[in-house]
Design a protein around this motif. Sequence first.
Motif, mmCIF file in Angstrom:
data_model
loop_
_atom_site.group_PDB
_atom_site.id
_atom_site.type_symbol
_atom_site.label_atom_id
_atom_site.label_comp_id
_atom_site.label_asym_id
_atom_site.label_seq_id
_atom_site.Cartn_x
_atom_site.Cartn_y
_atom_site.Cartn_z
ATOM 1 N N SER A 233 0.820 -1.211 0.000
ATOM 2 C CA SER A 233 0.000 0.000 0.000
ATOM 3 C C SER A 233 0.855 1.262 0.000
ATOM 4 O O SER A 233 0.422 2.305 -0.474
ATOM 5 C CB SER A 233 -0.945 0.018 1.208
ATOM 6 O OG SER A 233 -0.213 0.154 2.408
ATOM 7 N N ARG A 234 2.079 1.160 0.499
ATOM 8 C CA ARG A 234 2.982 2.323 0.517
ATOM 9 C C ARG A 234 3.702 2.537 -0.800
ATOM 10 O O ARG A 234 4.233 3.604 -1.048
ATOM 11 C CB ARG A 234 4.024 2.163 1.615
ATOM 12 C CG ARG A 234 3.448 2.244 2.994
ATOM 13 C CD ARG A 234 4.530 2.115 4.016
ATOM 14 N NE ARG A 234 3.960 2.079 5.350
ATOM 15 C CZ ARG A 234 4.649 2.276 6.432
ATOM 16 N NH1 ARG A 234 5.929 2.511 6.360
ATOM 17 N NH2 ARG A 234 4.071 2.223 7.600
ATOM 18 N N ARG A 235 3.751 1.511 -1.638
ATOM 19 C CA ARG A 235 4.454 1.599 -2.916
ATOM 20 C C ARG A 235 3.702 2.560 -3.828
ATOM 21 O O ARG A 235 2.483 2.505 -3.924
ATOM 22 C CB ARG A 235 4.524 0.218 -3.554
ATOM 23 C CG ARG A 235 5.385 0.184 -4.790
ATOM 24 C CD ARG A 235 5.660 -1.219 -5.228
ATOM 25 N NE ARG A 235 6.567 -1.826 -4.246
ATOM 26 C CZ ARG A 235 6.657 -3.122 -4.054
ATOM 27 N NH1 ARG A 235 5.931 -3.943 -4.733
ATOM 28 N NH2 ARG A 235 7.504 -3.595 -3.166
ATOM 29 N N PRO A 236 4.414 3.448 -4.502
ATOM 30 C CA PRO A 236 3.729 4.395 -5.382
ATOM 31 C C PRO A 236 3.009 3.669 -6.511
ATOM 32 O O PRO A 236 3.503 2.682 -7.044
ATOM 33 C CB PRO A 236 4.854 5.281 -5.927
ATOM 34 C CG PRO A 236 6.107 4.532 -5.665
ATOM 35 C CD PRO A 236 5.852 3.621 -4.512
ATOM 36 N N GLN A 237 1.840 4.176 -6.862
ATOM 37 C CA GLN A 237 1.025 3.542 -7.876
ATOM 38 C C GLN A 237 1.479 3.876 -9.291
ATOM 39 O O GLN A 237 1.185 3.164 -10.221
ATOM 40 C CB GLN A 237 -0.447 3.940 -7.685
ATOM 41 C CG GLN A 237 -1.007 3.516 -6.342
ATOM 42 C CD GLN A 237 -0.936 2.017 -6.126
ATOM 43 O OE1 GLN A 237 -1.212 1.252 -7.029
ATOM 44 N NE2 GLN A 237 -0.544 1.593 -4.937
ATOM 45 N N SER A 238 2.136 4.995 -9.455
ATOM 46 C CA SER A 238 2.572 5.375 -10.794
ATOM 47 C C SER A 238 4.074 5.645 -10.784
ATOM 48 O O SER A 238 4.661 5.989 -9.769
ATOM 49 C CB SER A 238 1.827 6.621 -11.257
ATOM 50 O OG SER A 238 2.133 7.708 -10.423
ATOM 51 N N ASP A 239 4.670 5.466 -11.953
ATOM 52 C CA ASP A 239 6.095 5.738 -12.097
ATOM 53 C C ASP A 239 6.350 7.242 -12.081
ATOM 54 O O ASP A 239 5.537 8.026 -12.544
ATOM 55 C CB ASP A 239 6.603 5.188 -13.430
ATOM 56 C CG ASP A 239 6.774 3.687 -13.403
ATOM 57 O OD1 ASP A 239 6.883 3.119 -12.312
ATOM 58 O OD2 ASP A 239 6.812 3.091 -14.491
ATOM 59 N N MET A 240 7.505 7.603 -11.561
ATOM 60 C CA MET A 240 7.938 8.992 -11.616
ATOM 61 C C MET A 240 8.770 9.183 -12.870
ATOM 62 O O MET A 240 9.429 8.257 -13.337
ATOM 63 C CB MET A 240 8.800 9.333 -10.393
ATOM 64 C CG MET A 240 8.070 9.395 -9.092
ATOM 65 S SD MET A 240 9.199 9.723 -7.710
ATOM 66 C CE MET A 240 9.603 11.429 -7.986
ATOM 67 N N THR A 241 8.760 10.382 -13.388
ATOM 68 C CA THR A 241 9.651 10.681 -14.500
ATOM 69 C C THR A 241 11.055 10.873 -13.942
ATOM 70 O O THR A 241 11.231 11.197 -12.763
ATOM 71 C CB THR A 241 9.220 11.947 -15.250
ATOM 72 O OG1 THR A 241 9.306 13.057 -14.354
ATOM 73 C CG2 THR A 241 7.820 11.802 -15.815
ATOM 74 N N PHE A 242 12.053 10.695 -14.794
ATOM 75 C CA PHE A 242 13.428 10.854 -14.326
ATOM 76 C C PHE A 242 13.683 12.287 -13.886
ATOM 77 O O PHE A 242 14.384 12.529 -12.913
ATOM 78 C CB PHE A 242 14.437 10.441 -15.399
ATOM 79 C CG PHE A 242 15.836 10.528 -14.897
ATOM 80 C CD1 PHE A 242 16.316 9.610 -13.984
ATOM 81 C CD2 PHE A 242 16.675 11.548 -15.307
ATOM 82 C CE1 PHE A 242 17.605 9.699 -13.489
ATOM 83 C CE2 PHE A 242 17.965 11.642 -14.820
ATOM 84 C CZ PHE A 242 18.425 10.713 -13.908
ATOM 85 N N GLU A 243 13.092 13.242 -14.578
ATOM 86 C CA GLU A 243 13.277 14.640 -14.207
ATOM 87 C C GLU A 243 12.751 14.892 -12.801
ATOM 88 O O GLU A 243 13.411 15.566 -11.996
ATOM 89 C CB GLU A 243 12.568 15.549 -15.207
ATOM 90 C CG GLU A 243 12.772 17.024 -14.923
ATOM 91 C CD GLU A 243 12.114 17.905 -15.974
ATOM 92 O OE1 GLU A 243 12.711 18.944 -16.282
ATOM 93 O OE2 GLU A 243 11.037 17.548 -16.478
ATOM 94 N N ALA A 244 11.587 14.347 -12.468
ATOM 95 C CA ALA A 244 11.027 14.521 -11.126
ATOM 96 C C ALA A 244 11.926 13.884 -10.069
ATOM 97 O O ALA A 244 12.152 14.463 -8.994
ATOM 98 C CB ALA A 244 9.626 13.920 -11.058
ATOM 99 N N MET A 245 12.449 12.691 -10.376
ATOM 100 C CA MET A 245 13.343 12.022 -9.422
ATOM 101 C C MET A 245 14.624 12.825 -9.216
ATOM 102 O O MET A 245 15.089 12.983 -8.086
ATOM 103 C CB MET A 245 13.705 10.626 -9.927
ATOM 104 C CG MET A 245 12.577 9.638 -9.903
ATOM 105 S SD MET A 245 13.105 7.961 -10.306
ATOM 106 C CE MET A 245 13.450 8.118 -12.046
#
Length: 154
Positions: A52-64
């Motif tokens: 439930s803590r795992r993010p549901q969507s991928d982040m973009t590399f720029e955001a990371m």
Amino acid sequence: MSIFERKNAKEYSYDFFVGGIRFAGNTGAANQREAKREEDRLKAAARKDMESRRPQSDMTFEAMALLWMEQVGQHHKNALTSLRDVERLIDRVGAKTLSSQIGNDLVAQVVAKRRMDRRDVGNGEREHGLVSNATVNRSTTELLKKILRRASKV
């Protein structure tokens, strides 16, 4: 075994890891079979909580990369160098690249491009040489690893 009886204790204890997090405590059960059932229940609850803590969507590399720069990189002694390295990585990996798309092939391409970069060598003589292997590691592979690990933790 992850369930055990402590010295001078009447109840069994548990100690296990789920997702790199340690869980330990008292099962409240006096016999081993009940303790094992309680441990299984606790493991299932811990796994469900981790999911439930795992993010549901991928982040973009720029955001990371920007997240890492805000939280870590800006506090470096050479923050401008860190910023320049992050901008280079964003350009080469791709700002809109999702974290799930970053794999061995992409990293190998980024490293190969960085190895071909030139730098000034010497005292005003303006000779050109390739960046060293240590520079490639510091400014590419290690930084990429730090960004990805920070994003997965946060």
